[in-house]
Design an enzyme around this catalytic site. Structure first.
Site, PDB file in Angstrom:
ATOM      1  N   HIS A  50      15.870  38.949  42.569  1.00  0.00           N
ATOM      2  CA  HIS A  50      14.531  39.647  43.909  1.00  0.00           C
ATOM      3  C   HIS A  50      15.074  41.527  44.266  1.00  0.00           C
ATOM      4  O   HIS A  50      15.119  41.179  45.440  1.00  0.00           O
ATOM      5  CB  HIS A  50      15.322  38.497  45.335  1.00  0.00           C
ATOM      6  CG  HIS A  50      13.653  37.299  45.052  1.00  0.00           C
ATOM      7  ND1 HIS A  50      14.472  36.419  43.785  1.00  0.00           N
ATOM      8  CD2 HIS A  50      13.310  36.691  45.756  1.00  0.00           C
ATOM      9  CE1 HIS A  50      13.870  35.223  43.988  1.00  0.00           C
ATOM     10  NE2 HIS A  50      12.110  36.144  44.673  1.00  0.00           N
ATOM     11  N   ASP A 179      20.957  30.246  50.648  1.00  0.00           N
ATOM     12  CA  ASP A 179      19.990  30.915  50.405  1.00  0.00           C
ATOM     13  C   ASP A 179      18.671  29.919  49.063  1.00  0.00           C
ATOM     14  O   ASP A 179      18.479  30.315  48.660  1.00  0.00           O
ATOM     15  CB  ASP A 179      19.510  32.408  49.878  1.00  0.00           C
ATOM     16  CG  ASP A 179      18.822  32.794  49.878  1.00  0.00           C
ATOM     17  OD1 ASP A 179      17.228  32.170  50.197  1.00  0.00           O
ATOM     18  OD2 ASP A 179      18.385  34.335  49.596  1.00  0.00           O
ATOM     19  N   TRP A 231       9.275  14.405  46.676  1.00  0.00           N
ATOM     20  CA  TRP A 231       7.681  14.757  47.750  1.00  0.00           C
ATOM     21  C   TRP A 231       8.569  15.177  49.197  1.00  0.00           C
ATOM     22  O   TRP A 231       8.511  15.539  50.545  1.00  0.00           O
ATOM     23  CB  TRP A 231       7.303  12.895  47.863  1.00  0.00           C
ATOM     24  CG  TRP A 231       9.002  12.190  48.337  1.00  0.00           C
ATOM     25  CD1 TRP A 231       9.367  11.598  49.591  1.00  0.00           C
ATOM     26  CD2 TRP A 231       9.355  11.688  46.847  1.00  0.00           C
ATOM     27  NE1 TRP A 231      10.198  10.889  49.153  1.00  0.00           N
ATOM     28  CE2 TRP A 231      10.476  10.999  48.041  1.00  0.00           C
ATOM     29  CE3 TRP A 231       8.869  11.554  45.969  1.00  0.00           C
ATOM     30  CZ2 TRP A 231      11.037   9.471  46.807  1.00  0.00           C
ATOM     31  CZ3 TRP A 231      10.154  10.700  44.739  1.00  0.00           C
ATOM     32  CH2 TRP A 231      10.875   9.361  45.554  1.00  0.00           C
ATOM     33  N   LYS A 232      10.312  15.244  48.996  1.00  0.00           N
ATOM     34  CA  LYS A 232      10.522  15.409  50.538  1.00  0.00           C
ATOM     35  C   LYS A 232      10.816  17.352  50.953  1.00  0.00           C
ATOM     36  O   LYS A 232      10.101  18.370  51.282  1.00  0.00           O
ATOM     37  CB  LYS A 232      12.672  15.412  50.268  1.00  0.00           C
ATOM     38  CG  LYS A 232      12.231  13.655  50.662  1.00  0.00           C
ATOM     39  CD  LYS A 232      13.403  13.551  50.915  1.00  0.00           C
ATOM     40  CE  LYS A 232      14.211  11.997  50.601  1.00  0.00           C
ATOM     41  NZ  LYS A 232      15.609  11.463  51.086  1.00  0.00           N
ATOM     42  N   GLY A 309      27.362  31.112  49.140  1.00  0.00           N
ATOM     43  CA  GLY A 309      27.602  32.130  49.469  1.00  0.00           C
ATOM     44  C   GLY A 309      28.963  32.292  49.062  1.00  0.00           C
ATOM     45  O   GLY A 309      29.328  33.509  49.169  1.00  0.00           O
TER      46      GLY A 309
END
Length: 341
Positions: A50, A179, A231-232, A309
């Site tokens: 990103h 994140d 599914w969660k 992090g």
């Protein structure tokens, strides 16, 4: 480790080159510099998918009119610490940075700040805004919806977004910053593994035949990434989309373009909480430190257990010292001006 297909570029050189391209495409100098820093910061911190790797796609979005380089968010309505903004299809990373900055300012005055943003574009690395909040000494929570790129659990066609969510807690010894997307791997991460010629470390999606796979190219072909928690994760992706669109008054995932080159009109939420407004700030640090210390005492048969992090600051120092890893082909295109032609 830098792969054979990667080179290292000094951070300031990277920012200068990216900003120069953005100025040519209609950005004001200051906005070009800030946007370039956000791309460079992502790659600096090891989120290559990103960062600079995503820059060519952003340039195409500028050229095809998806992103308006001059547009800035405007306030639509407010009530106390709650505000609703319209991003007017401006650069997603600058809109997000401004809205988190506004949420932080509201938290200073009210203890909490809540900004919902409609009609914006891809914010690139969502973790940038978690770090922004933590660096300001406040708790940060933010999320975005996306174009439909994640099949609901039990389905084969994409109806949900992988809707990244970020949670950040400031700490003197190193912020805790989660994140994550609602897919096991984001599409940017899947692309990065493919560009490096690597398999995913664990299954990340399905083949066109419906078989679980760690092959990034196969997942890109099937367009069927694996939701986190099965599914969660599917359910959480749905609820994040509903919240973002309801609170911002913007579009939900099913209303967004399904072409990744024309993904636009996203809805996002930015929350900042100032812990100093409800108690001694040092108490938050004591609690966070105790949690981290306990986590580090975990028994592990492999690598030490890390908090979200923890590796970022280490990668940041290494990449600033040695240069930012950049895909050689992408850098060649950027350096020769191909992305801005």
């Amino acid at each position: 480790m830098v792969q054979p297909t990667e080179i290292r570029v000094p951070y300031n050189d990277l920012v200068k080159v990216l900003a120069g391209i953005l100025v040519k495409l209609g950005f004001e100098q200051d906005r070009a510099h800030r946007a370039a820093c956000l791309f460079a910061d992502a790659s600096r911190d090891g989120v290559y998918s990103h960062g600079v790797n995503r820059f060519p796609r952003f340039i195409r979005a500028l050229r095809n009119g998806v992103v308006d380089p001059k547009a800035t968010p405007v306030l639509v309505s407010k009530f106390g610490a709650l505000e609703r903004w319209d991003g007017r299809l401006g650069p997603g990373m600058l809109n997000a940075q401004q809205c988190m900055e506004r949420a932080i300012a509201l938290s200073r005055a009210n203890g909490i700040g809540f900004v919902a943003l409609a009609n914006t574009n891809h914010w690139m690395r969502g973790g940038n805004y978690g770090w922004q909040a933590a660096d300001a000494g406040v708790i940060g929570i933010c999320w975005t919806n996306t174009m439909p790129n994640l099949p609901p659990w039990g389905a084969s066609d994409p109806r949900l977004g992988n809707n990244p969510v970020i949670i950040a807690v400031p700490r003197a010894e190193g912020h805790l910053v989660l994140d994550m997307a609602m897919s096991q791997f984001s599409y940017g991460a899947i692309e990065s593994y493919r560009l490096r010629g690597q398999m995913l470390p664990v299954p990340g999606g399905f083949t066109v035949d419906g078989e679980l796979t760690s092959d990034p190219a196969a997942i890109e072909q099937s367009y069927r990434p694996l939701p986190i928690g099965y599914w969660k994760g599917s359910g959480l992706a749905l609820m994040l989309d509903v919240l973002a669109s309801v609170l911002s008054g913007g579009k939900a995932t099913h209303e967004l373009p399904s072409d990744p080159e024309r993904e636009t009109s996203l809805s996002q939420v930015f929350i900042a909480i100032d812990p100093a407004s409800i108690g001694p700030p040092e108490r938050m640090s004591e609690i966070a430190d105790a949690v981290v210390d306990d986590l580090h005492r975990s028994r592990s048969s492999g690598e030490p257990v890390r908090y979200p992090g923890e590796q970022v600051l280490k990668r940041r120092r290494d990449n600033l010292e040695r240069g930012i890893p950049v895909n050689a082909a992408i850098w060649s295109d950027i350096g020769h001006g191909s992305v801005s032609k």
